[in-house]
Design a protein around this motif. Structure first.
Motif, PDB file in Angstrom:
ATOM      1  N   ILE A  20      28.979  46.257  77.250  1.00  0.00           N
ATOM      2  CA  ILE A  20      29.905  46.003  75.429  1.00  0.00           C
ATOM      3  C   ILE A  20      29.491  44.278  75.801  1.00  0.00           C
ATOM      4  N   GLY A  21      30.184  43.328  76.262  1.00  0.00           N
ATOM      5  CA  GLY A  21      29.714  42.043  76.133  1.00  0.00           C
ATOM      6  C   GLY A  21      28.588  41.322  75.835  1.00  0.00           C
ATOM      7  N   GLY A  22      27.373  42.766  76.531  1.00  0.00           N
ATOM      8  CA  GLY A  22      25.589  41.527  77.049  1.00  0.00           C
ATOM      9  C   GLY A  22      25.652  41.918  74.921  1.00  0.00           C
ATOM     10  N   LYS A  76      44.047  40.898  85.456  1.00  0.00           N
ATOM     11  CA  LYS A  76      43.344  40.322  83.816  1.00  0.00           C
ATOM     12  C   LYS A  76      42.033  40.034  84.036  1.00  0.00           C
ATOM     13  N   ILE A  77      41.500  39.779  85.364  1.00  0.00           N
ATOM     14  CA  ILE A  77      40.284  39.663  85.726  1.00  0.00           C
ATOM     15  C   ILE A  77      39.545  41.013  85.403  1.00  0.00           C
ATOM     16  N   GLY A  78      39.768  41.528  85.900  1.00  0.00           N
ATOM     17  CA  GLY A  78      39.339  43.179  86.494  1.00  0.00           C
ATOM     18  C   GLY A  78      39.647  44.362  84.886  1.00  0.00           C
ATOM     19  N   GLU A  79      40.604  43.328  83.831  1.00  0.00           N
ATOM     20  CA  GLU A  79      40.588  44.110  82.579  1.00  0.00           C
ATOM     21  C   GLU A  79      39.166  42.860  81.667  1.00  0.00           C
ATOM     22  N   ILE A  80      39.448  41.713  82.158  1.00  0.00           N
ATOM     23  CA  ILE A  80      38.317  41.107  81.072  1.00  0.00           C
ATOM     24  C   ILE A  80      36.634  41.915  82.102  1.00  0.00           C
ATOM     25  N   PHE A  81      36.880  42.124  83.037  1.00  0.00           N
ATOM     26  CA  PHE A  81      35.149  41.835  83.064  1.00  0.00           C
ATOM     27  C   PHE A  81      35.018  43.325  83.877  1.00  0.00           C
ATOM     28  N   LEU A  95      36.760  40.051  73.547  1.00  0.00           N
ATOM     29  CA  LEU A  95      35.647  41.008  72.522  1.00  0.00           C
ATOM     30  C   LEU A  95      35.408  39.398  72.808  1.00  0.00           C
ATOM     31  N   GLY A  96      36.576  38.262  72.017  1.00  0.00           N
ATOM     32  CA  GLY A  96      36.763  36.932  71.940  1.00  0.00           C
ATOM     33  C   GLY A  96      35.934  36.114  72.695  1.00  0.00           C
ATOM     34  N   ILE A  97      36.969  36.823  74.335  1.00  0.00           N
ATOM     35  CA  ILE A  97      36.414  35.210  75.180  1.00  0.00           C
ATOM     36  C   ILE A  97      34.983  35.981  75.811  1.00  0.00           C
ATOM     37  N   TRP A  98      34.356  37.382  75.958  1.00  0.00           N
ATOM     38  CA  TRP A  98      33.140  37.326  75.470  1.00  0.00           C
ATOM     39  C   TRP A  98      31.616  36.736  74.716  1.00  0.00           C
ATOM     40  N   ARG A  99      32.050  36.999  73.511  1.00  0.00           N
ATOM     41  CA  ARG A  99      31.006  36.246  72.473  1.00  0.00           C
ATOM     42  C   ARG A  99      31.497  34.654  72.480  1.00  0.00           C
ATOM     43  N   GLY A 100      32.731  34.131  73.384  1.00  0.00           N
ATOM     44  CA  GLY A 100      32.499  32.581  73.563  1.00  0.00           C
ATOM     45  C   GLY A 100      32.178  32.318  74.332  1.00  0.00           C
ATOM     46  N   PHE A 101      32.454  32.319  75.608  1.00  0.00           N
ATOM     47  CA  PHE A 101      31.595  32.354  76.593  1.00  0.00           C
ATOM     48  C   PHE A 101      30.494  32.471  76.727  1.00  0.00           C
ATOM     49  N   GLY A 102      30.037  33.859  76.161  1.00  0.00           N
ATOM     50  CA  GLY A 102      28.640  34.998  76.847  1.00  0.00           C
ATOM     51  C   GLY A 102      27.805  33.914  76.014  1.00  0.00           C
ATOM     52  N   ILE A 103      28.103  33.156  74.672  1.00  0.00           N
ATOM     53  CA  ILE A 103      26.959  32.657  74.095  1.00  0.00           C
ATOM     54  C   ILE A 103      27.156  31.426  74.273  1.00  0.00           C
ATOM     55  N   SER A 104      27.495  30.559  74.753  1.00  0.00           N
ATOM     56  CA  SER A 104      27.814  29.394  75.867  1.00  0.00           C
ATOM     57  C   SER A 104      27.234  29.191  76.471  1.00  0.00           C
ATOM     58  N   PHE A 105      27.168  30.338  77.707  1.00  0.00           N
ATOM     59  CA  PHE A 105      26.736  30.387  79.021  1.00  0.00           C
ATOM     60  C   PHE A 105      25.030  30.208  78.775  1.00  0.00           C
ATOM     61  N   LEU A 106      24.624  31.416  78.080  1.00  0.00           N
ATOM     62  CA  LEU A 106      23.438  31.469  77.688  1.00  0.00           C
ATOM     63  C   LEU A 106      22.500  30.766  77.337  1.00  0.00           C
TER      64      LEU A 106
END
Length: 301
Positions: free
Chosen positions: A222-224, A210-215, A31-42
Motif C-alpha cells: 500500500i505504501g508503495g 508500532k514497528i510491526g504495524e507501520i511496516f 499513511l502520512g508516515i509512509w508518504r512523508g518518509f517514502g517520498i523523501s528517501f526515494l
C-alpha cells in the motif's frame, strides 16, 4: 496555459489520493508516515545534482510546508476513511476561497488594481457569493457539519501549502531544484509530524508493536502505491503553482477531483449521498471562477 494542464493532472491524482483511504481504511498517521518518509528517501539521491540553498528563509518555508503537509495528510486520510472520499473532497473545495483571499492579503497592490476594474470585480464577488451560499447549504445536515468541522484544519493547511508552494517554486534556482527539495525536505518533515502523532496516539503499544504495524507486509504494498502517485501529485502541483498568477486558481481546478470521485463511487456502487447536489452546485461557481480568471478579463492576480 501549461499551468492549467498541470493543475488538471494535480486534480486527478488528488482524487486518487482522497479515494485511497476510503478503500483501505488505514490509520491516517501511518499513511502520512509512509508518504512523508517514502517520498523523501526515494528522491534524496537527486539532491547531489543541485546546489544547497543558502537562504534561511527558503529552508524555513520548506519546514513550515512540511508541517502543513502533515496536518493535511492525516486529516484527509482519517476523513476519507470515516466520512467517505466524496463528502471529504467536496468540502475541501472551500480551499479555493481561502487560498484566493489569503493571496489577496499577501499581494494588496495587485488586489487594488483588480478592484479598479469594477465590472470584473463585481462579477468575481457574485461568483464568490454563490459559492459561499452553496457551501452554507451543504453543511446544514448533521453528518455534513461533522465532516466540515473535522476537515477544516486540512482546508487551511492546503490553502497555506498552495501559497508556500508558489514561493518555494519561485525561490529555487530552477524548477527542478524546487521540486526535488520539496520532495525531500518538506515531505521528510511531514513524515516526522505524522510519526510523532502516531506515537502519541498509540502510547499503549510497545515499540515492537508500532514497528510491526507501520511496516507490515500489507503496508509495504500500500505504501508503495501511495508514494508513487503522491510524487506525481507534488510534481504537477509545484509546476502549476510556479506559473499560475494566483495559487487560488490552481486550487480551483481541483474541481476535477470531486468529479472523478463521484463517478468512481457510482461505478463501484459505493454510497455517496451527503450534500451531492449542493456540493456540485458549489463547484459550478468555482468553475465560473476558473473561466473568469482564465478569460481575457484583465485579472492578473
Amino acid at each position: 496555459m501549461l499551468w492549467i494542464i498541470n493543475s488538471l493532472i494535480y486534480g486527478f491524482f488528488t482524487a486518487v489520493y482522497t479515494l485511497f483511504n476510503q478503500h483501505y481504511k488505514i490509520n491516517g498517521y501511518i499513511l502520512g508516515i509512509w508518504r512523508g518518509f517514502g517520498i523523501s528517501f526515494l528522491f534524496m539521491p537527486f539532491l547531489f545534482f543541485f546546489p544547497v540553498p543558502t537562504s534561511a528563509y527558503y529552508w524555513g518555508l520548506l519546514i513550515f510546508q512540511g508541517w502543513l503537509i502533515g496536518i493535511y495528510d492525516s486529516h484527509l486520510f482519517f476523513s476519507s476513511a470515516k466520512y467517505g472520499a466524496g463528502p471529504t473532497s467536496r468540502f475541501m473545495a472551500i480551499t479555493v476561497l481561502v487560498t484566493t483571499f489569503l493571496w489577496w492579503i499577501l499581494t494588496p497592490d495587485e488586489f487594488f488594481i483588480l478592484m479598479r476594474n469594477g465590472n470584473v470585480f463585481i462579477t468575481l464577488l457574485l461568483v464568490l457569493f454563490g459559492f459561499t451560499f452553496c457551501y452554507w447549504q451543504m453543511i446544514q445536515t448533521r453528518v455534513s457539519r461533522k465532516t466540515a468541522r473535522y476537515i477544516m484544519p486540512a482546508v487551511f493547511a492546503l490553502a497555506g501549502m498552495s501559497i508556500i508552494t508558489k514561493y518555494i517554486a519561485l525561490g529555487g534556482s530552477s524548477v527542478w531544484q524546487s521540486i526535488v527539495y520539496y520532495l525531500v525536505v518538506a515531505t521528510f518533515v511531514s513524515g516526522c509530524y505524522n510519526l510523532k502523532c502516531y506515537v502519541q496516539q498509540n502510547k499503549q503499544l510497545t515499540f515492537e508493536q508500532k514497528i510491526g504495524e507501520i511496516f507490515s507486509a500489507r503496508m509495504w504494498k500500500i505504501g508503495g502505491y501511495l508514494v508513487a502517485f503522491s510524487a506525481a501529485l507534488i510534481t504537477a502541483k509545484t509546476m502549476a503553482l510556479r506559473a499560475a498568477p494566483n495559487p487560488g486558481y490552481v486550487t480551483a481546478l481541483l474541481l476535477i477531483a470531486p468529479l472523478f470521485i463521484f463517478v468512481l463511487n457510482r461505478h463501484y456502487k459505493i454510497p455517496d449521498t451527503v450534500s451531492v447536489r449542493t456540493g456540485f452546485a458549489m463547484m459550478f461557481f468555482l468553475l465560473l471562477l476558473a473561466v473568469l480568471v482564465n478569460g481575457n478579463y484583465g485579472i492578473t492576480d
